[in-house]
Motif scaffolding. Structure first.
Motif, PDB file in Angstrom:
ATOM      1  N   LYS A   1       0.828  -1.208   0.000  1.00  0.00           N
ATOM      2  CA  LYS A   1       0.000   0.000   0.000  1.00  0.00           C
ATOM      3  C   LYS A   1       0.860   1.255   0.000  1.00  0.00           C
ATOM      4  CE  LYS A   1      -3.784  -2.115   2.527  1.00  0.00           C
ATOM      5  NZ  LYS A   1      -4.478  -2.166   3.812  1.00  0.00           N
ATOM      6  N   ALA A   2       1.867   1.271   0.866  1.00  0.00           N
ATOM      7  CA  ALA A   2       2.736   2.451   0.957  1.00  0.00           C
ATOM      8  C   ALA A   2       3.523   2.652  -0.333  1.00  0.00           C
ATOM      9  CB  ALA A   2       3.697   2.296   2.138  1.00  0.00           C
ATOM     10  N   TYR A   3       3.996   1.574  -0.918  1.00  0.00           N
ATOM     11  CA  TYR A   3       4.758   1.662  -2.163  1.00  0.00           C
ATOM     12  C   TYR A   3       3.888   2.204  -3.294  1.00  0.00           C
ATOM     13  CZ  TYR A   3       7.740   0.265  -6.041  1.00  0.00           C
ATOM     14  OH  TYR A   3       8.499   0.255  -7.180  1.00  0.00           O
ATOM     15  N   LEU A   4       2.669   1.698  -3.396  1.00  0.00           N
ATOM     16  CA  LEU A   4       1.766   2.171  -4.440  1.00  0.00           C
ATOM     17  C   LEU A   4       1.351   3.625  -4.217  1.00  0.00           C
ATOM     18  CD1 LEU A   4      -0.468  -0.976  -4.975  1.00  0.00           C
ATOM     19  CD2 LEU A   4       1.182  -0.007  -6.574  1.00  0.00           C
ATOM     20  N   LYS A   5       1.142   4.013  -2.958  1.00  0.00           N
ATOM     21  CA  LYS A   5       0.811   5.417  -2.670  1.00  0.00           C
ATOM     22  C   LYS A   5       1.944   6.332  -3.100  1.00  0.00           C
ATOM     23  CE  LYS A   5      -2.034   4.794   1.342  1.00  0.00           C
ATOM     24  NZ  LYS A   5      -2.159   5.054   2.772  1.00  0.00           N
ATOM     25  N   TYR A   6       3.165   5.897  -2.834  1.00  0.00           N
ATOM     26  CA  TYR A   6       4.341   6.686  -3.231  1.00  0.00           C
ATOM     27  C   TYR A   6       4.404   6.834  -4.747  1.00  0.00           C
ATOM     28  CZ  TYR A   6       9.193   7.677  -4.345  1.00  0.00           C
ATOM     29  OH  TYR A   6      10.336   8.212  -4.879  1.00  0.00           O
ATOM     30  N   LEU A   7       4.086   5.780  -5.460  1.00  0.00           N
ATOM     31  CA  LEU A   7       4.187   5.806  -6.916  1.00  0.00           C
ATOM     32  C   LEU A   7       3.025   6.526  -7.584  1.00  0.00           C
ATOM     33  CD1 LEU A   7       5.419   2.204  -7.722  1.00  0.00           C
ATOM     34  CD2 LEU A   7       6.751   4.298  -7.750  1.00  0.00           C
TER      35      LEU A   7
END
Length: 114
Positions: free
Chosen positions: A30-36
């Protein structure tokens, strides 16, 4: 008899690994996708789709791989065949995970260039 023992070990270990890795990737992804992507609802949707696809691909591969096992005649073969099959599953999980990361990385680069 040895095939059944091998199937039980294989199915229990690979199912556990598949579900555990899926949960961890879903939670941390989730955090990785939010960052991207910078869009919370899109991130959650993509994350759920990735999790569902991940489970389908892995559990499907596990089921298909059972169909191609030959006759196992000793406990030594149980260990070697089962370990080899589990290793293949884990390597496939690793490759799929890194392909997903690379795909999102390059998509992010492409989106930021516009």
């Amino acid at each position: 008899m040895f095939n059944i023992i091998s199937y039980i070990f294989f199915l229990s270990i690979t199912s556990y690994v598949t579900v555990d890795v899926g949960r961890r990737c879903y939670r941390e992804g989730k955090a990785y996708l939010k960052y991207l992507l910078h869009d919370e609802s899109l991130c959650l949707t993509i994350n759920r789709l990735l999790l569902g696809s991940y489970y389908l691909v892995n559990l499907g591969y596990i089921a298909v791989s059972l169909a191609f096992w030959g006759k196992i005649g000793s406990m030594e073969e149980v260990v070697t065949v089962t370990a080899g099959r589990i290793g293949n599953i884990i390597l496939i999980l690793c490759v799929l995970h890194y392909l997903n990361l690379l795909t999102f990385y390059f998509l992010r680069k492409k989106l930021t260039l516009k």
